[in-house]
Scaffold this active site. Structure first.
Site, PDB file in Angstrom:
ATOM      1  N   SER A  72      11.940   7.639   9.196  1.00 42.76           N
ATOM      2  CA  SER A  72      12.348   7.870   7.905  1.00 42.76           C
ATOM      3  C   SER A  72      12.410   6.814   6.940  1.00 42.76           C
ATOM      4  CB  SER A  72      13.893   8.481   7.965  1.00 42.76           C
ATOM      5  OG  SER A  72      14.841   7.468   8.704  1.00 42.76           O
ATOM      6  N   LYS A 106      10.502   5.895  24.880  1.00 38.28           N
ATOM      7  CA  LYS A 106      10.728   4.233  25.402  1.00 38.28           C
ATOM      8  C   LYS A 106      10.223   4.040  26.747  1.00 38.28           C
ATOM      9  CE  LYS A 106      14.308   3.548  22.046  1.00 38.28           C
ATOM     10  NZ  LYS A 106      14.299   4.743  21.017  1.00 38.28           N
ATOM     11  N   ARG A 160      15.604  -3.226   7.038  1.00 37.94           N
ATOM     12  CA  ARG A 160      16.923  -2.765   7.199  1.00 37.94           C
ATOM     13  C   ARG A 160      17.689  -4.184   7.608  1.00 37.94           C
ATOM     14  NH1 ARG A 160      16.357   1.827  11.300  1.00 37.94           N
ATOM     15  NH2 ARG A 160      14.640   0.312  11.970  1.00 37.94           N
ATOM     16  N   LYS A 171      18.416   0.850  27.495  1.00 44.50           N
ATOM     17  CA  LYS A 171      17.941   2.077  26.751  1.00 44.50           C
ATOM     18  C   LYS A 171      17.729   3.362  27.347  1.00 44.50           C
ATOM     19  CE  LYS A 171      15.819  -0.860  23.031  1.00 44.50           C
ATOM     20  NZ  LYS A 171      14.752  -0.636  22.055  1.00 44.50           N
ATOM     21  N   ARG A 194       6.339   4.484  12.311  1.00 46.66           N
ATOM     22  CA  ARG A 194       6.953   3.452  11.949  1.00 46.66           C
ATOM     23  C   ARG A 194       7.326   2.612  13.162  1.00 46.66           C
ATOM     24  NH1 ARG A 194      12.246   4.152   9.809  1.00 46.66           N
ATOM     25  NH2 ARG A 194      12.919   2.891  11.784  1.00 46.66           N
ATOM     26  N   GLU A 209      16.595   8.603  20.463  1.00 45.59           N
ATOM     27  CA  GLU A 209      16.157   8.291  19.160  1.00 45.59           C
ATOM     28  C   GLU A 209      17.426   8.367  18.339  1.00 45.59           C
ATOM     29  OE1 GLU A 209      13.239   6.900  18.602  1.00 45.59           O
ATOM     30  OE2 GLU A 209      12.671   7.465  20.629  1.00 45.59           O
ATOM     31  N   GLY A 210      17.346   7.760  17.161  1.00 47.89           N
ATOM     32  CA  GLY A 210      18.579   7.935  16.185  1.00 47.89           C
ATOM     33  C   GLY A 210      19.543   6.923  16.211  1.00 47.89           C
ATOM     34  N   ASN A 269       8.462   4.576  16.388  1.00 47.45           N
ATOM     35  CA  ASN A 269       8.918   5.941  16.036  1.00 47.45           C
ATOM     36  C   ASN A 269       7.751   6.632  15.698  1.00 47.45           C
ATOM     37  OD1 ASN A 269      12.087   5.257  15.762  1.00 47.45           O
ATOM     38  ND2 ASN A 269      11.311   3.742  14.493  1.00 47.45           N
ATOM     39  N   GLU A 303      10.789  -0.835  18.825  1.00 52.33           N
ATOM     40  CA  GLU A 303      10.257   0.585  19.305  1.00 52.33           C
ATOM     41  C   GLU A 303       9.270   0.654  18.078  1.00 52.33           C
ATOM     42  OE1 GLU A 303      12.528   3.936  18.826  1.00 52.33           O
ATOM     43  OE2 GLU A 303      13.535   3.257  17.047  1.00 52.33           O
TER      44      GLU A 303
HETATM   45  P1  ADP Z   1      16.678   4.164  18.304  1.00 51.65           P
HETATM   46  O1  ADP Z   1      15.551   5.157  18.603  1.00 51.65           O
HETATM   47  O2  ADP Z   1      18.049   4.702  18.687  1.00 51.65           O
HETATM   48  O3  ADP Z   1      16.538   3.671  16.925  1.00 51.65           O
HETATM   49  P2  ADP Z   1      16.145   1.495  18.960  1.00 51.65           P
HETATM   50  O4  ADP Z   1      15.170   1.019  20.107  1.00 51.65           O
HETATM   51  O5  ADP Z   1      15.359   1.436  17.735  1.00 51.65           O
HETATM   52  O6  ADP Z   1      16.574   2.999  19.308  1.00 51.65           O
HETATM   53  O7  ADP Z   1      17.524   0.678  19.160  1.00 51.65           O
HETATM   54  C1  ADP Z   1      18.429   0.875  17.893  1.00 51.65           C
HETATM   55  C2  ADP Z   1      18.966  -0.472  17.541  1.00 51.65           C
HETATM   56  O8  ADP Z   1      19.103  -1.310  18.410  1.00 51.65           O
HETATM   57  C3  ADP Z   1      17.918  -1.433  16.811  1.00 51.65           C
HETATM   58  O9  ADP Z   1      17.715  -0.869  15.406  1.00 51.65           O
HETATM   59  C4  ADP Z   1      18.179  -2.867  17.046  1.00 51.65           C
HETATM   60  O10 ADP Z   1      19.199  -2.983  15.971  1.00 51.65           O
HETATM   61  C5  ADP Z   1      19.017  -2.475  18.284  1.00 51.65           C
HETATM   62  N1  ADP Z   1      18.077  -3.130  19.391  1.00 51.65           N
HETATM   63  C6  ADP Z   1      17.076  -2.371  20.063  1.00 51.65           C
HETATM   64  N2  ADP Z   1      16.419  -3.019  20.842  1.00 51.65           N
HETATM   65  C7  ADP Z   1      16.888  -4.317  20.694  1.00 51.65           C
HETATM   66  C8  ADP Z   1      16.363  -5.315  21.380  1.00 51.65           C
HETATM   67  N3  ADP Z   1      15.603  -5.464  22.249  1.00 51.65           N
HETATM   68  N4  ADP Z   1      17.039  -6.632  20.908  1.00 51.65           N
HETATM   69  C9  ADP Z   1      18.018  -6.391  20.049  1.00 51.65           C
HETATM   70  N5  ADP Z   1      18.405  -5.379  19.569  1.00 51.65           N
HETATM   71  C10 ADP Z   1      17.917  -4.245  19.703  1.00 51.65           C
HETATM   72 MG    MG Z   2      15.005   2.479  16.221  1.00 56.32          MG
END
Ligand code: ADP
Ligand code: MG
Length: 478
Positions: free
Chosen positions: A155, A309, A454, A368, A129, A372-373, A150, A148
């Protein structure tokens, strides 16, 4: 801001009597349509369940960026698959990370083990996803920017298959027939199951099963069940087992066929195993056992690593993404157009520049770690605190820095068990589900199989639906 939004008018959102009535209708409709989640109190029982959290109304998404995300998905599928087959790239991209991040290092040692032994299975299935936010550009438009991708345990493809009916009903009751008809069909569970069924068929044994590798705490079981039931309806048998079950009863025969509880496993679909807390020492052994086996792994260890990442940041370097699309510069350009700014923290001058840039303007970035999660990223002052601590050491290599994406906030009402009804300022994240099946060098399936919207209150910087922050939504194309 929110009062200029196309989509559901502000007057509707602020009509408290209507919202109150609609919320009751919506919760019942969620239960009737199977938008369900087990409760926090009894996460492993279906005796008492509730609705999965969702928005009262769908959220406006510009049609052009939605279509862009659909179109780029098959390219992302190919990209992930090509990365997974490029050992030199994975070694180089992750060498610094595995020196400082124990979780990635353990995954990588399984990867090396499997490479050394040689693959027992030529069928590869990817169910991923790709998540995006719509960045506001200076000219008032929006740009699709990837948060990102996944590649393991992505899910909500199941529940997202049921939310269109829910929002259509709410809009009909609200007297908004026109909007109701504009809610897109969506059925990721069918596409995800089609790829799993294809792998089961290629494995070639009627007796063998698809095994969902599941968590110990299974609150989100209904999301799985939709995919599971699609498989059963295709006459593909499914079992659900935890790492512990595999440790206790799993084995490989002399041909490396995977047997669990006396059943031959054709496909292992990982809905667990994406974060350190999912693993005990025994689970690590069980993961290795499954990876070494003849079963089709969804994903296999190399595809899992392709979703880290650090790999995302390496791809953003000049020419790196392009090297995965030789002779297809326009495809590479289409993918690159969805990249936000990503910066290395590796030791050296470039990494030093990243540190300075982040410390000077922490509010413009997200820091970051390789996790994940949800709930792991760092923002604002936290970025400074963490970077000040690690900037002189190789530990900083465990992180990447990313431009903060700034979507336009929209008003909506988030329905969550026990929460009071109120108008929230919200940010949305659009996900596209990709599914592909490859056998040797033949790509047999490569599709975008659906979407997920979401939405979360803008007070929360981070976190998904499972983490209790975001809720399920539907795009209303404008
Ligand atoms: P995870 O693997 O924990 O889901 P993500 O990279 O998806 O990590 O980041 C988790 C959440 O943080 C995202 O769903 C989003 O709401 C916020 N986020 C992540 N990266 C960004 C970004 N570059 N700009 C704004 N919000 C972000
Ligand atoms: Mg995410």
């Amino acid at each position: 801001m929110a009062d200029h939004q196309e989509g559901i008018p502000e007057a509707v959102l602020r009509n408290t009597a209507l919202v109150q009535d609609l919320a009751d209708v919506a919760k019942d409709s969620a239960l009737l349509h199977g938008v369900l989640m087990r409760t926090e109190e009894t996460p492993n029982s279906s005796e008492l369940v509730s609705y999965a959290p969702f928005t009262l109304f769908p959220s406006a998404v510009p049609r052009a960026v939605f279509e862009q995300a659909v179109e780029v998905q098959t390219h992302y599928n190919l990209l992930v698959d090509r990365i997974s087959q490029n050992q030199a790239f994975l070694e180089q991209a992750l060498s610094g990370t595995i020196a400082v991040d124990d979780f990635t290092a353990r995954l990588f040692s399984i990867y090396r083990h499997v490479l050394q032994e040689g693959p027992a299975q030529s069928v590869v299935v990817g169910l991923n996803r790709s998540d995006y936010m719509l960045d506001q550009s200076a000219d008032g438009g929006v740009a699709l920017k990837q948060v990102e991708i996944n590649t393991i345990a992505a899910s909500f493809g199941g529940l997202a298959s049921r939310t269109p009916a829910l929002h259509r009903h709410v809009l009909r009751v609200a007297g908004r027939l026109e909007d109701s008809r504009r809610i897109l069909d969506n059925n990721p569970s069918a596409g995800l199951a089609a790829a799993l069924a294809k792998a089961w068929e290629l494995y070639g044994s009627q007796r063998a099963v698809v095994m969902f590798l599941v968590e110990d705490v299974q609150r989100n079981i209904y999301d799985h069940r939709y995919v599971e039931n699609e498989l059963w309806s295709r006459k593909v048998p499914v079992i659900r087992r935890r790492f512990e079950d595999v440790s206790r009863t799993g084995s490989l025969d002399q041909d490396r066929r995977l047997l669990v509880d006396g059943k031959e496993v054709a496909v292992v679909y990982f809905r667990n195993g994406y974060m350190p807390q999912n693993y005990t020492e025994q689970s690590w052994d069980a993961r290795l056992l499954m990876e070494r086996s003849q079963a089709v792994k969804v994903p296999d260890i190399s595809t899992h690593l392709a979703g880290t990442k650090k790999v995302q940041q390496e791809l953003a370097l000049p020419g790196v993404l392009e090297s995965f699309f030789p002779g297809e510069p326009q495809v590479a350009a289409q993918v690159r157009a969805t990249f936000a700014g990503l910066y290395t923290l590796d030791p050296g001058a470039e990494g030093d520049r990243t540190v300075e840039m982040a410390l000077a303007n922490p509010d413009q970035f997200v820091l970051k770690p390789q996790r994940e999660g949800g709930g792991n990223n760092l923002y604002g002052e936290e970025i400074c605190r963490v970077l000040e601590g690690v900037k002189q050491s190789s530990e900083r290599t465990a992180y990447i820095l990313m431009d903060k994406i700034r979507p336009r906030p929209l008003h909506n009402i988030l329905l969550r068990r026990g929460a009071e009804l109120r108008l929230s300022t919200c940010l949305s994240e659009l996900g596209m589900f990709g599914a592909y099946v490859r056998q040797g060098s033949d790509m047999l399936m490569n599709e975008c199989v659906g979407h997920l919207l979401r939405t979360k209150s803008s007070e929360h910087a981070d976190g998904g639906v499972a983490a209790g922050v975001a809720v399920l939504d539907n795009p209303l194309l404008v």
